[in-house]
Design a protein around this motif. Structure first.
Motif, PDB file in Angstrom:
ATOM      1  N   GLY A 380      -3.202  12.339  -2.815  1.00  0.00           N
ATOM      2  CA  GLY A 380      -2.210  12.287  -1.742  1.00  0.00           C
ATOM      3  C   GLY A 380      -2.802  11.523  -0.575  1.00  0.00           C
ATOM      4  N   HIS A 381      -2.820  12.140   0.592  1.00  0.00           N
ATOM      5  CA  HIS A 381      -3.547  11.672   1.772  1.00  0.00           C
ATOM      6  C   HIS A 381      -2.871  10.524   2.531  1.00  0.00           C
ATOM      7  CE1 HIS A 381      -6.989  11.185   4.412  1.00  0.00           C
ATOM      8  NE2 HIS A 381      -7.123   9.929   4.059  1.00  0.00           N
ATOM      9  N   THR A 382      -2.327   9.544   1.843  1.00  0.00           N
ATOM     10  CA  THR A 382      -1.827   8.348   2.533  1.00  0.00           C
ATOM     11  C   THR A 382      -0.491   8.581   3.229  1.00  0.00           C
ATOM     12  OG1 THR A 382      -0.559   7.467   0.656  1.00  0.00           O
ATOM     13  CG2 THR A 382      -2.908   6.919   0.741  1.00  0.00           C
ATOM     14  N   HIS A 383       0.304   9.541   2.764  1.00  0.00           N
ATOM     15  CA  HIS A 383       1.665   9.793   3.281  1.00  0.00           C
ATOM     16  C   HIS A 383       2.555   8.555   3.109  1.00  0.00           C
ATOM     17  CE1 HIS A 383       0.679  13.460   5.987  1.00  0.00           C
ATOM     18  NE2 HIS A 383      -0.353  13.245   5.181  1.00  0.00           N
ATOM     19  N   LEU A 390       1.918   2.641  11.206  1.00  0.00           N
ATOM     20  CA  LEU A 390       0.733   3.211  10.566  1.00  0.00           C
ATOM     21  C   LEU A 390       0.720   2.915   9.073  1.00  0.00           C
ATOM     22  CD1 LEU A 390       0.563   6.671  12.380  1.00  0.00           C
ATOM     23  CD2 LEU A 390      -0.506   4.509  13.014  1.00  0.00           C
ATOM     24  N   THR A 391       1.878   2.546   8.529  1.00  0.00           N
ATOM     25  CA  THR A 391       1.972   2.132   7.128  1.00  0.00           C
ATOM     26  C   THR A 391       0.985   1.013   6.821  1.00  0.00           C
ATOM     27  OG1 THR A 391       4.337   2.588   7.346  1.00  0.00           O
ATOM     28  CG2 THR A 391       3.621   1.461   5.346  1.00  0.00           C
ATOM     29  N   ILE A 392       0.861   0.089   7.750  1.00  0.00           N
ATOM     30  CA  ILE A 392      -0.023  -1.066   7.536  1.00  0.00           C
ATOM     31  C   ILE A 392      -1.467  -0.602   7.395  1.00  0.00           C
ATOM     32  CG2 ILE A 392      -0.830  -3.255   8.520  1.00  0.00           C
ATOM     33  CD1 ILE A 392       1.848  -3.297  10.117  1.00  0.00           C
ATOM     34  N   LEU A 393      -1.904   0.290   8.285  1.00  0.00           N
ATOM     35  CA  LEU A 393      -3.275   0.797   8.228  1.00  0.00           C
ATOM     36  C   LEU A 393      -3.515   1.583   6.944  1.00  0.00           C
ATOM     37  CD1 LEU A 393      -3.838   2.033  11.897  1.00  0.00           C
ATOM     38  CD2 LEU A 393      -4.786  -0.019  10.824  1.00  0.00           C
ATOM     39  N   ALA A 394      -2.560   2.439   6.567  1.00  0.00           N
ATOM     40  CA  ALA A 394      -2.715   3.250   5.361  1.00  0.00           C
ATOM     41  C   ALA A 394      -2.834   2.363   4.125  1.00  0.00           C
ATOM     42  CB  ALA A 394      -1.545   4.214   5.214  1.00  0.00           C
ATOM     43  N   PHE A 395      -2.073   1.279   4.092  1.00  0.00           N
ATOM     44  CA  PHE A 395      -2.115   0.363   2.947  1.00  0.00           C
ATOM     45  C   PHE A 395      -3.465  -0.358   2.868  1.00  0.00           C
ATOM     46  CE2 PHE A 395      -1.452  -3.832   1.061  1.00  0.00           C
ATOM     47  CZ  PHE A 395      -0.904  -3.478  -0.157  1.00  0.00           C
ATOM     48  N   LEU A 396      -3.977  -0.781   4.019  1.00  0.00           N
ATOM     49  CA  LEU A 396      -5.224  -1.544   4.034  1.00  0.00           C
ATOM     50  C   LEU A 396      -6.458  -0.673   3.800  1.00  0.00           C
ATOM     51  CD1 LEU A 396      -4.537  -3.927   7.076  1.00  0.00           C
ATOM     52  CD2 LEU A 396      -4.433  -4.493   4.635  1.00  0.00           C
ATOM     53  N   MET A 397      -6.397   0.598   4.175  1.00  0.00           N
ATOM     54  CA  MET A 397      -7.583   1.440   4.151  1.00  0.00           C
ATOM     55  C   MET A 397      -7.761   2.235   2.857  1.00  0.00           C
ATOM     56  SD  MET A 397      -7.511   2.898   8.076  1.00  0.00           S
ATOM     57  CE  MET A 397      -8.947   3.937   7.840  1.00  0.00           C
ATOM     58  N   ASN A 398      -6.775   2.190   1.957  1.00  0.00           N
ATOM     59  CA  ASN A 398      -6.860   2.982   0.729  1.00  0.00           C
ATOM     60  C   ASN A 398      -6.766   2.093  -0.507  1.00  0.00           C
ATOM     61  OD1 ASN A 398      -6.690   6.027   1.579  1.00  0.00           O
ATOM     62  ND2 ASN A 398      -5.207   4.953   2.868  1.00  0.00           N
ATOM     63  N   PRO A 399      -7.605   2.341  -1.510  1.00  0.00           N
ATOM     64  CA  PRO A 399      -7.555   1.525  -2.730  1.00  0.00           C
ATOM     65  C   PRO A 399      -6.272   1.724  -3.519  1.00  0.00           C
ATOM     66  CG  PRO A 399      -9.074   3.375  -3.003  1.00  0.00           C
ATOM     67  CD  PRO A 399      -8.676   3.354  -1.562  1.00  0.00           C
ATOM     68  N   PHE A 400      -5.656   2.914  -3.386  1.00  0.00           N
ATOM     69  CA  PHE A 400      -4.358   3.196  -3.993  1.00  0.00           C
ATOM     70  C   PHE A 400      -3.467   3.750  -2.883  1.00  0.00           C
ATOM     71  CE2 PHE A 400      -7.759   4.345  -7.059  1.00  0.00           C
ATOM     72  CZ  PHE A 400      -7.630   3.257  -7.908  1.00  0.00           C
ATOM     73  N   PHE A 401      -2.276   3.195  -2.767  1.00  0.00           N
ATOM     74  CA  PHE A 401      -1.424   3.510  -1.611  1.00  0.00           C
ATOM     75  C   PHE A 401      -0.365   4.557  -1.921  1.00  0.00           C
ATOM     76  CE2 PHE A 401       2.403   2.252   0.955  1.00  0.00           C
ATOM     77  CZ  PHE A 401       1.945   2.763   2.169  1.00  0.00           C
ATOM     78  N   CYS A 402       0.465   4.281  -2.915  1.00  0.00           N
ATOM     79  CA  CYS A 402       1.551   5.217  -3.251  1.00  0.00           C
ATOM     80  C   CYS A 402       2.097   4.861  -4.628  1.00  0.00           C
ATOM     81  CB  CYS A 402       2.658   5.146  -2.203  1.00  0.00           C
ATOM     82  SG  CYS A 402       3.991   6.346  -2.457  1.00  0.00           S
TER      83      CYS A 402
END
Length: 445
Positions: A380-383, A390-402
């Motif tokens: 989970g974690h990315t929301h 904040l979507t942009i940061l979550a996408f860039l900072m995680n190897p898997f997004f959603c």
């Protein structure tokens, strides 16, 4: 005089706040490194929360100065004495708005109960508006500068980065539209998303097993018993075999949220309910208390260990369902906790499929690097970003997004966007989700 000699007195307000933010941030790093495990958890948790509160408010103050210059000075003029009554009312309104945004995280300390307090909902909603407005003011200001550079226009004297009054009004309008949409969207029940996932080595007796995935419920200042009760009702309607909660169940201690969390005991999966920790669960400094509470609710906590999932009539056919501690447990120096993939999988049979609960996608990536034989990782974690931008940061900072990812021929990762939300009661370009995972036999079977 000495302050002026070092140039600090000549710094702008933004510069001074930036330095203060840096000091608080490095104090957080130093305290995490130097404070020994002999210091009791409640003291360390209190220190972390106070530091985090100071750091967040220093960052917010930088943004508040930026917003004030563009939204108040740009629209009302610099001289307050020359402003008519509507302008003064606008200044007071903006000041109250910014104060609410700054006060949001104080609710984590004082306003956590069975149901959200109205002030918590208000302040965290203001924080959401704050984030959106700051982003669009900055973007429109950058676009204006780029336009001037491209046109090589020298008309007009020095221009503030926020752009013209019309751009400020446009930023306010876009923010209002997105904020209303986000509030309405987040207030909707979670979507039920059904996903079929092929799993190698899956026994015939477990083909079609229904596993309901929950994550990021975030019981706390803006999520209470009624929301959780609705989630539990929806889960039971799916008639699951297994329910798993992949971290960030809570943002406060059991003593404050016991009543809010009681609906968890109403879940009725046939083969069991399981929980693995997330970073926010450790921020509460009460993870053992939550483990004990969940046990009374019939939920097994997978603390770097695993459970065998099987149907009673076919006990020899089973899935190794494992859970690892969140990545931040070790960074927070939480005694006896820390991600340990080998320990979690110790005893899992090579003939049985392995499903791993790992809250952060970064942990999922590391786990698969250590053990490529893992069939499926649930995270989970990315929301899914939860709140634009904040979507942009979550996408860039995680190897898997959603969503579902195939990592190798034998391994997959599913990342849920979360069952509720964290803090800010908004979702923009994302949706809350209850994931109904149907496990199917892989091709090699």
């Amino acid at each position: 005089m000495r302050v002026s000699m070092f140039g600090f007195g000549r710094l702008s307000a933004e510069g001074k706040v930036g330095i203060a933010s840096g000091v608080v941030f490095f104090s957080m790093l130093i305290s995490r490194t130097l404070i020994s495990e002999r210091v009791d958890k409640s003291t360390r948790a209190l220190l972390f929360r106070v530091q985090f509160l100071l750091f967040i408010n220093c960052l917010l103050l930088l943004g508040s100065l930026y917003i004030w210059k563009r939204v108040v000075r740009r629209l009302c003029g610099v001289r307050a004495s020359a402003s008519p009554v509507p302008h003064r009312c606008w200044r007071i309104f903006v000041l109250l708005f910014l104060s609410c945004a700054h006060g949001s995280y104080l609710c984590m300390f004082f306003l956590v109960d069975t149901e959200p307090h109205w002030l918590s909902m208000l302040t965290f909603s203001c924080l959401g508006v704050y984030v959106i407005l700051l982003f669009f003011l900055f973007v429109f200001g950058c676009l204006k500068r780029i336009g001037k550079l491209l046109s090589r226009s020298r008309s007009g004297e020095e221009v503030v980065a926020g752009g013209s009054a019309s751009q400020t009004v446009l930023a306010l309008l876009v923010t209002a539209i997105l904020a209303v949409y986000g509030l309405v969207n987040a207030a909707q029940p979670p979507r039920v998303v059904e996903v079929e996932i092929p799993v190698e080595k899956l026994p015939e007796s477990l083909n079609g097993l229904k596993l309901v995935l929950l994550s990021d419920i975030h019981l706390g200042p803006t999520v209470g018993r009624s929301k959780l009760q609705h989630v539990v009702t929806m889960v039971n309607e799916l008639d699951p075999d297994v329910v798993v909660i992949v971290g960030d169940l809570t943002d406060s201690q059991v003593s404050r949220l016991r009543s809010a969390a009681e609906p968890l005991g109403q879940m009725k999966p046939r083969l069991g309910s399981f929980f693995a920790t997330g970073n926010h669960d450790y921020y509460t400094a009460d993870i053992e208390g939550w483990f004990e509470f969940l046990h009374t609710m019939g939920i097994e906590s997978l603390h770097n260990n695993h459970a065998k999932v099987f149907r009673p009539e076919q006990a020899g056919d089973w899935i190794c369902l494992a859970g690892i501690d969140d990545l931040e447990a070790r960074m927070l120096r939480y005694p006896g906790h820390g991600m340990d993939v080998e320990k979690a999988l110790s005893g899992c049979s090579a003939e049985s499929p392995i499903i791993l609960l790992a809250h952060q996608p970064q942990a999922a990536k590391q786990a698969l690097q250590q053990r490529p034989d893992i069939s499926l990782v649930l995270s989970g974690h990315t929301h899914a970003g939860q709140l634009f931008p904040l979507t942009i940061l979550a996408f860039l900072m995680n190897p898997f997004f959603c969503g579902l990812y195939r990592v190798s021929e034998h391994s997959m990762v599913y990342v849920t966007p979360g069952t509720v939300y964290y803090g800010i009661p908004m979702r923009i370009f994302s949706h809350s989700e209850i994931t109904n995972i149907i496990l199917k036999r892989g091709k090699e079977n």
